[in-house]
Scaffold this active site. Structure first.
Site, PDB file in Angstrom:
ATOM      1  N   ALA A  69       0.857  -1.189   0.000  1.00 28.59           N
ATOM      2  CA  ALA A  69       0.000   0.000   0.000  1.00 28.59           C
ATOM      3  C   ALA A  69       0.897   1.245   0.000  1.00 28.59           C
ATOM      4  CB  ALA A  69      -0.883  -0.024   1.230  1.00 28.59           C
ATOM      5  N   GLY A 115      -0.007  -4.935   0.797  1.00 32.65           N
ATOM      6  CA  GLY A 115      -1.261  -4.739   0.070  1.00 32.65           C
ATOM      7  C   GLY A 115      -1.289  -5.501  -1.242  1.00 32.65           C
ATOM      8  N   GLU A 118      -2.260  -8.879  -0.444  1.00 33.34           N
ATOM      9  CA  GLU A 118      -3.671  -8.866  -0.023  1.00 33.34           C
ATOM     10  C   GLU A 118      -4.585  -8.853  -1.246  1.00 33.34           C
ATOM     11  OE1 GLU A 118      -4.469  -6.808   3.977  1.00 33.34           O
ATOM     12  OE2 GLU A 118      -2.920  -5.583   3.035  1.00 33.34           O
ATOM     13  N   GLU A 139       3.878  -5.924   7.032  1.00 34.61           N
ATOM     14  CA  GLU A 139       3.333  -4.729   7.687  1.00 34.61           C
ATOM     15  C   GLU A 139       3.840  -4.511   9.112  1.00 34.61           C
ATOM     16  OE1 GLU A 139       1.632  -6.747   5.757  1.00 34.61           O
ATOM     17  OE2 GLU A 139       0.231  -5.640   4.491  1.00 34.61           O
TER      18      GLU A 139
END
Ligand code: NAI
Length: 675
Positions: A69, A115, A118, A139
Site C-alpha cells: 500500500a 497490500g 492482499e 506490515e
C-alpha cells in the site's frame, strides 16, 4: 477492444479473458495508492457490464507485482477516523474482486508484498514465477498489520499457524515455499506464466479444503491456546508497549477469527489505530530515511565489478566474502596463507547459511579468490584496505597500491580511528582516498560510514556510496573526525555503563534498563560482544581527541585478558557456545531510576555535539545512522526524534540535573539550544 486507464491497462483476449495490468503512472514501482485503488474500483464496474470468462491481474512493470500500500498516504493521516475510512475503501475493492462471478487469477512475478499480496489473496487463484518472486506481509515492520482483508484471507487460506507466522514475522518467502504452504496454486518458470494463468481461468481447479486440524484451530474454543503461545513467542522479541502491532493482530484473530465480516471491520479499526500511533509513525519515518540513504547510493553509469581487499582478518575477510556473495569478483590479499584459509572457511560458512543451495554457494566461492601476491590490484575497480590499525603500515601499503592500480580505481580504507588526511599523505593524490567504515559483523550490520577526509574528492564519495549500495549496504556519509559518527556517539553510552557497574549497579540491571528502553541488547552485553579491547582502544582514542575519562575498570579487565565474549570472559562469563552465564547478583540493584537517563542522555548529548560539528549532514541522517549502526530503539524514530517527542527543554533540564549530581560529563552541549 481495449480501454486504457491512467494506472491500469485492460485487454480482452479472444476467449473473453480480461487481462488487467497495473503500471502505476510516474512510478518505477507498483504501489496501491488511493488513485490506483479508485481506478480499480471503476474497472470492476466495467467488468460488471461485460461478460468475461475470467480476469487475470498482473503487473506491467518488470521489477515486480505490487510492493504494497502507499505508506506515505497513510502516515499523512493523524485522525484514526479518516484512516479507518481510507482502509475500508481499500477493503471494499478487495471484496469486489473476491465476489467476481468469474474466476480471478493473480499472475505474480518479482515482489508481491503487503497490500499487493492482499490483492492477490482476494483473487480466487494465484500463480507465481518460480525464480524471482517474493511474497510477504511485512506490515508489522512498519508498526501495523495487514488492513485490506489480508489477516482474514490469509488465515482462511493457510490456516491460523502459517498465516500468523507470515504476518507476525513479516518475512518474505519465495515461490516454491509459497506453493508448498498453499499460498499460491502454481510456481512456474516465466515462460509458462501466462499460459498457466489462462489455464486457471479456462479450467478452474476445485478448491482443496483446509486440513481438519487447521480448521479446528480456528474455532472459538481452540484460539485462546494458540493465541497464548503466539503471544508468548512474540513477547520474547518485543514488548506490546513498544511494538503494539503484532499483539493487536493476535488479539484480532483471537476475538474474531471465525467471523469474517466482523474481523474485516475490526482489522480496519485496529490498523487505523496503529497507523496514527507513535510507533508506526516513527517506523515509517525510519523506512523513508532508509530509502533516502539508498537513493544517495544511486550513481548513473557506475558499475564496479572487481574488488580487491587487502587484509584478510576479522573485517577484511568478511568484507571480501560479503562482496562476493553480492555477485562481485573479489580477490583477497593477506601476508599469510593461514589467514586466507580462514577467510575461505568463514566465507563458506556464511554462504551455506545464507544461500543454502549448492549451486549458488559454489558460484559465490568461485568469485572469491585468495591472492597472496596481490595480482588482483591491477584489474580492481575498488580496493579496500583492512590491515591492522597502524598508520605507518597503512601509509606504506597505499604508497605501493597507488603505483599498481588504474587511475580510476576507488581507494578505500576501513580504518576506524586514523584520520584520513594522515593516511592520504602517502598518496600522490590524497583526494582519491575515502573511508568505508564497515561494522562487525559485516553480514549483519547494514550501515557503512562513508568517511570523507578534507581532501577527498566529492565524486569519490559518490562512487563509494554507490559501491556500498551495490553491495546492499546503507551508505552514510560522515566527516573524518575521531570515531566518525556511530562509534563516537556509542562510546559515551558504553562508558557510562561501565561507570555504573563500577559504582555497584548490577550489570544485569544496567542491561535490563537499556533493553526496556528499546535497545536491541544492553550496553554491557554489547561491550562484551564488540570486545573490551576494541572498546578500550576506541574510548582511549576518543578521550585523547575529545577529552573525558576512560573508566579504570575497563583497562583493568583488558589487562587481565578479559576481552569479552571472544575470550570467554568479560563483564559476563561465557560458555563454549558463547552463551552468557547467569550471574547471581549479590549487589543490590541500586541506581535504578536514573540508569536509563544516564545512559541515554550521554548518547544523546554526544549526538548533539556531532550535529554542532557537522560530522553528519543533518539530524534525520543522524537518526538513521544510529538506528542502523547501533540499533537505537527504532520505534522511537532515532535519538533526535526521541528528544523532540519528549521535549527538548525537559530533556535538557534532566541533563543539567545529572550534571549537578555526577559532574561535567553531563554538561549539555551547546547544540541543545539550537534544536
Ligand atoms: P585483524 O588483525 O583481524 O586483521 C588484519 C589482517 O591484516 C591480518 O590478517 C594481517 O595478516 C593482515 N595484514 C597486515 N598487514 C598487511 C599487509 N601489509 N598486507 C596484507 N595483509 C596485511 O584486524 P581487523 O579487526 O580486521 O581490523 C582491520 C581494520 O578494520 C583496522 O583498520 C580496524 O581499525 C578496522 N575495523 C575493525 C573493526 C572491528 O570490529 N574489528 C570494525 C571496523 C573497522
Amino acid at each position: 477492444m481495449a480501454k486504457t486507464y491512467k494506472n491500469w491497462k485492460l485487454d480482452y483476449d479472444d476467449d473473453k479473458v480480461a487481462w488487467l495490468g497495473l503500471d502505476k503512472a510516474d512510478s518505477g514501482t507498483n504501489i496501491l495508492s488511493r488513485d490506483v485503488i479508485d481506478e480499480l474500483n471503476d474497472i470492476l464496474d466495467e467488468l460488471g457490464d461485460v461478460t468475461v470468462r475470467g480476469v487475470v491481474i498482473y503487473s506491467a512493470k518488470a521489477n515486480g507485482f505490487i510492493a504494497g500500500a502507499d505508506v506515505k498516504e497513510f502516515t499523512s493521516l493523524t485522525d484514526p477516523n479518516m484512516a479507518f475510512e481510507l482502509i475500508r475503501r481499500g477493503q471494499a475493492v478487495m471484496d469486489r474482486i473476491e465476489m467476481l462471478k468469474c474466476p480471478s487469477v493473480a499472475m505474480i512475478h518479482g515482489f508481491c508484498m503487503g497490500g499487493g499480496l492482499e490483492l492477490a489473496l482476494a483473487c480466487r487463484y494465484r500463480i507465481a514465477e518460480a525464480d524471482t518472486t517474493r511474497l510477504g506481509l511485512p506490515e508489522v515492520k512498519l508498526g501495523i498489520h495487514p488492513g485490506f482483508g489480508g489477516s482474514v484471507r490469509a488465515t482462511q487460506l493457510l490456516g491460523p499457524p502459517a498465516a500468523m507466522d507470515l504476518m507476525l514475522t513479516g518475512r518474505g518467502i519465495d515461490a516454491r515455499r509459497a506453493k508448498k504452504m498453499g499460498l499460491v496454486n502454481h510456481a512456474v518458470p516465466e515462460r509458462q506464466l501466462r499460459r498457466g494463468a489462462k489455464a486457471l481461468v479456462m479450467q478452474p481447479p476445485r478448491d482443496k479444503p483446509l486440513a481438519l486440524y487447521k480448521r479446528l484451530l480456528n474455532k472459538k474454543w481452540a484460539r485462546p491456546l494458540l493465541a497464548k503461545y503466539l503471544w508468548r513467542n512474540v513477547s520474547k522479541k518485543v514488548s506490546p508497549e513498544h511494538y503494539p502491532a503484532p499483539f493487536a493482530l493476535i488479539d484480532l484473530w483471537l476475538k474474531f477469527g471465525d467471523e469474517p465480516t466482523e474481523m474485516l471491520r475490526e482489522e480496519a479499526l485496529s490498523v487505523a489505530r496503529l497507523i496514527t500511533g507513535a510507533t508506526a509513525q516513527n517506523l515509517v519515518r525510519v523506512f523513508f530515511l532508509q530509502e533516502r540513504m539508498k537513493s544517495a547510493g544511486k550513481l548513473e553509469g557506475y558499475r564496479p565489478q572487481r574488488v580487491h581487499v587487502i587484509g584478510g582478518g576479522v573485517m577484511g575477510g568478511d568484507i571480501a566474502a560479503w562482496c562476493a556473495m553480492q555477485g562481485l569478483h573479489v580477490t583477497v590479499q593477506d601476508r599469510s596463507n593461514e589467514s586466507l584459509g580462514r577467510v575461505m572457511a568463514r566465507a563458506y560458512k556464511l554462504y551455506k547459511k545464507k544461500l543454502k543451495r549448492a549451486r549458488p554457494i559454489q558460484a559465490a566461492m568461485d568469485r572469491l579468490v585468495p591472492d597472496i601476491h596481490g595480482y588482483g590490484l591491477k584489474r580492481a575497480d575498488v580496493v579496500i584496505e583492512a590491515i591492522f590499525e597502524d598508520l605507518e603500515a597503512k601509509q606504506t601499503l597505499f604508497r605501493e597500491v597507488e603505483t599498481k592500480v588504474r587511475p580510476d580505481t576507488l581507494l578505500c580504507t576501513n580504518t576506524s580511528s586514523i584520520p584520513l588526511e594522515e593516511i592520504g599523505t602517502a598518496l600522490n593524490d590524497p583526494g582519491r582516498l575515502v573511508g568505508l567504515h564497515f561494522f562487525n559483523p559485516v553480514a549483519q550490520m547494514q550501515l557503512v560510514e562513508i568517511v570523507k577526509g578534507k581532501d577527498t574528492h566529492s565524486e569519490v564519495v559518490d562512487r563509494a556510496s554507490a559501491f556500498t549500495h551495490r553491495i546492499k549496504r546503507l551508505p552514510l556519509p560522515v566527516k573524518s573526525s575521531p570515531g566518525f559518527l556511530v562509534n563516537r556517539i556509542l562510546m559515551p553510552y558504553l562508558m557510562e555503563a561501565v561507570v555504573l557497574a563500577e559504582q555497584g549497579v548490577s550489570i544485569q540491571a544496567i542491561d535490563k534498563a537499556a533493553v526496556k528502553f528499546g535497545m536491541p541488547m544492553g550496553p554491557i552485553t554489547l561491550a562484551d560482544t564488540v570486545g573490551l579491547d576494541i572498546c578500550l582502544h576506541v574510548a582511549e582514542n576518543l578521550s585523547q581527541h575529545l577529552g573525558g575519562e576512560v573508566p579504570a575498570r575497563l583497562k583493568k579487565m583488558v589487562d587481565a585478558g578479559h576481552l569479552g565474549k571472544k575470550s570467554g570472559r568479560g563483564f559476563y562469563r561465557y560458555d563454549k557456545n558463547g552463551k552468557a552465564q547467569k550471574v547471581s547478583s549479590t549487589t543490590p540493584e541500586k541506581g535504578g531510576q536514573d540508569v536509563v537517563e544516564r545512559l541515554t542522555l550521554r548518547y544523546i548529548n554526544e549526538a548533539m555535539a556531532c550535529l554542532r560539528e557537522g560530522v553528519i549532514e543533518d539530524a534525520d541522517l543522524l537518526d538513521a545512522g544510529m538506528i542502523f549502526g547501533t540499533g537505537f530503539a527504532p520505534f522511537r524514530g532515532g535519538p533526535v526524534k526521541y528528544v523532540r517527542s519528549e521535549g527538548v527543554q525537559v530533556m535538557r533540564e534532566s541533563m543539567q540535573q545529572l550534571e549537578e549530581k555526577y559532574g561535567e560529563r553531563f554538561h549539555p552541549d551547546a547544540y541543545w539550544s539550537q534544536l
